[in-house]
Design an enzyme around this catalytic site. Structure first.
Site, mmCIF file in Angstrom:
data_model
loop_
_atom_site.group_PDB
_atom_site.id
_atom_site.type_symbol
_atom_site.label_atom_id
_atom_site.label_comp_id
_atom_site.label_asym_id
_atom_site.label_seq_id
_atom_site.Cartn_x
_atom_site.Cartn_y
_atom_site.Cartn_z
ATOM 1 N N SER A 52 54.082 -34.674 -31.375
ATOM 2 C CA SER A 52 52.642 -34.705 -31.107
ATOM 3 C C SER A 52 52.326 -34.324 -29.668
ATOM 4 O O SER A 52 51.174 -34.405 -29.241
ATOM 5 C CB SER A 52 52.115 -36.121 -31.366
ATOM 6 O OG SER A 52 52.906 -37.058 -30.658
ATOM 7 N N THR A 148 49.268 -39.154 -28.572
ATOM 8 C CA THR A 148 49.187 -38.646 -27.193
ATOM 9 C C THR A 148 50.070 -39.508 -26.317
ATOM 10 O O THR A 148 50.114 -40.722 -26.511
ATOM 11 C CB THR A 148 47.728 -38.766 -26.676
ATOM 12 O OG1 THR A 148 46.890 -37.935 -27.475
ATOM 13 C CG2 THR A 148 47.580 -38.368 -25.224
ATOM 14 N N THR A 166 48.988 -33.883 -24.996
ATOM 15 C CA THR A 166 49.067 -33.919 -26.467
ATOM 16 C C THR A 166 49.014 -32.515 -27.063
ATOM 17 O O THR A 166 48.475 -31.593 -26.434
ATOM 18 C CB THR A 166 47.899 -34.754 -27.041
ATOM 19 O OG1 THR A 166 48.061 -34.886 -28.458
ATOM 20 C CG2 THR A 166 46.551 -34.115 -26.786
ATOM 21 N N ARG A 176 40.090 -25.884 -31.302
ATOM 22 C CA ARG A 176 39.672 -27.296 -31.250
ATOM 23 C C ARG A 176 40.264 -27.957 -30.002
ATOM 24 O O ARG A 176 41.445 -27.833 -29.719
ATOM 25 C CB ARG A 176 40.146 -28.025 -32.506
ATOM 26 C CG ARG A 176 39.758 -29.507 -32.559
ATOM 27 C CD ARG A 176 40.824 -30.414 -31.985
ATOM 28 N NE ARG A 176 40.508 -31.828 -32.150
ATOM 29 C CZ ARG A 176 41.210 -32.809 -31.598
ATOM 30 N NH1 ARG A 176 42.239 -32.546 -30.838
ATOM 31 N NH2 ARG A 176 40.880 -34.059 -31.801
ATOM 32 N N THR A 199 44.339 -42.751 -27.197
ATOM 33 C CA THR A 199 45.046 -41.981 -28.215
ATOM 34 C C THR A 199 44.275 -42.157 -29.524
ATOM 35 O O THR A 199 43.446 -43.062 -29.641
ATOM 36 C CB THR A 199 46.532 -42.415 -28.330
ATOM 37 O OG1 THR A 199 47.164 -41.646 -29.359
ATOM 38 C CG2 THR A 199 46.694 -43.895 -28.627
ATOM 39 N N GLY A 200 44.520 -41.278 -30.481
ATOM 40 C CA GLY A 200 43.766 -41.366 -31.732
ATOM 41 C C GLY A 200 42.770 -40.229 -31.871
ATOM 42 O O GLY A 200 42.809 -39.263 -31.109
HETATM 43 N N1 ASP Z 1 43.616 -37.943 -29.011
HETATM 44 C C1 ASP Z 1 44.410 -36.832 -29.503
HETATM 45 C C2 ASP Z 1 43.478 -35.719 -29.922
HETATM 46 O O1 ASP Z 1 42.473 -35.976 -30.561
HETATM 47 C C3 ASP Z 1 45.305 -37.205 -30.649
HETATM 48 C C4 ASP Z 1 45.977 -38.558 -30.574
HETATM 49 O O2 ASP Z 1 46.172 -39.113 -29.515
HETATM 50 O O3 ASP Z 1 46.299 -39.135 -31.629
HETATM 51 O O4 ASP Z 1 43.771 -34.589 -29.667
#
Ligand code: ASP
Length: 288
Positions: A52, A148, A166, A176, A199-200
């Protein structure tokens, strides 16, 4: 008391443990806090097993990787960031160069790549065979994954720094851009208060200025834990259901983490402890 007793580092996910260790080593060897953030995150960017972030990360819908990263210095109150950067293993290092060498905060896409190449970075194919196989599987099953590496560091002088990197949401649309390169969303630092990182699902984190929100909560007297929880509760109150998680660290070295829907691991490294903990999580609102 060694110098390692005087700083605290907190990072997202299990792989944060490895990043923290490396960052602490950089500090011990006399590196600057920004070196520690950069090199600690570089280790994860270069790890093909972390699917990731950086090399070995998962590609977008068209099969190529676009990376986001940011770094912020509390004492300078300056940041650098890259969005949708292709073919560069260490986007956090490019972000740092932007902060230190230009008057800009964020470079995106081709411009970011050009800047990187002009500054000595080399192009490399980021797509590993393993990531390609996983991408094909996800395509077939119509699933997506993401994480991330986010890191916050309080140094022995009580200055605060943060960084994140990330490859974003797997199978995302080309172009994106997520929260991780947006100052105030993916990360934020105020040197008087502390720092936060996310994160997320980036779209959701951006819509609540998540990291800025947490730092402002701490300014109003909340502990890092409570400050993270308040953002999650605000998101739930607006009906958000997608997974997000935050970490925070204040000037006193206190820390916290909270998430929406389910817990996530985060790693701490300080003179007092070196461990991985689980965030406190809050349930989604079910009936809307
Ligand atoms: N926040 C990151 C993104 O949307 C992904 C993640 O951390 O899960 O690109």
């Amino acid at each position: 008391m060694g110098k390692e007793d005087l700083f605290s580092i907190i990072s997202t996910w299990d792989f944060g443990k490895k990043a923290n260790k490396f960052a602490a080593e950089v500090l011990r060897e006399g590196g600057s806090p920004l070196d520690a953030i950069e090199k600690g995150i570089n280790v994860i960017e270069e790890d093909p097993e972390v699917m990731s972030v950086g090399y070995g990360g998962l590609p977008n819908e068209e099969g190529y990787l676009q990376l986001d990263a940011a770094i912020m210095s509390g004492p300078l109150h300056k940041a650098g960031a890259v969005a949708a950067l292709e073919e560069i293993v260490n986007p956090i290092s490019v972000a740092r160069k932007i902060m230190e060498k230009t008057k800009h905060v964020l470079l995106a896409g081709e411009g970011a790549l050009e800047f990187a190449l002009r500054n000595g970075f080399q192009k490399r194919n980021l797509l590993t065979d393993k990531a390609k196989r996983e991408w094909l599987k996800q395509k077939e099953k119509k699933i997506e994954t993401h994480d991330t590496i986010g890191m916050i560091l309080l140094d022995s002088e009580k200055n605060v720094y943060a960084g994140c990197s990330t490859s974003g949401i797997s199978r995302k649309m080309p172009g994106r851009v997520g929260d991780s390169c947006i100052i105030g969303a993916g990360l934020y630092v105020d040197n008087e208060i502390g720092g936060a990182a996310a994160t997320g699902m980036g779209e959701k984190i951006m819509m609540f200025c998540g990291s800025f929100f947490i730092v402002e909560n701490m300014r109003r007297g909340m502990s890092p834990q409570k400050a993270c929880e308040e953002v999650i509760k605000r998101m739930i109150s607006k009906g958000e259901k997608e997974w997000v998680g935050f970490i925070a660290l204040n000037k006193q070295g206190e820390y916290g983490a909270a998430s929406l829907g389910k817990e996530f691991p985060y790693a701490i490294f300080s003179g007092k402890e070196e461990t991985v903990k689980k965030s406190r999580f809050f349930k989604r609102r079910e009936n809307d």
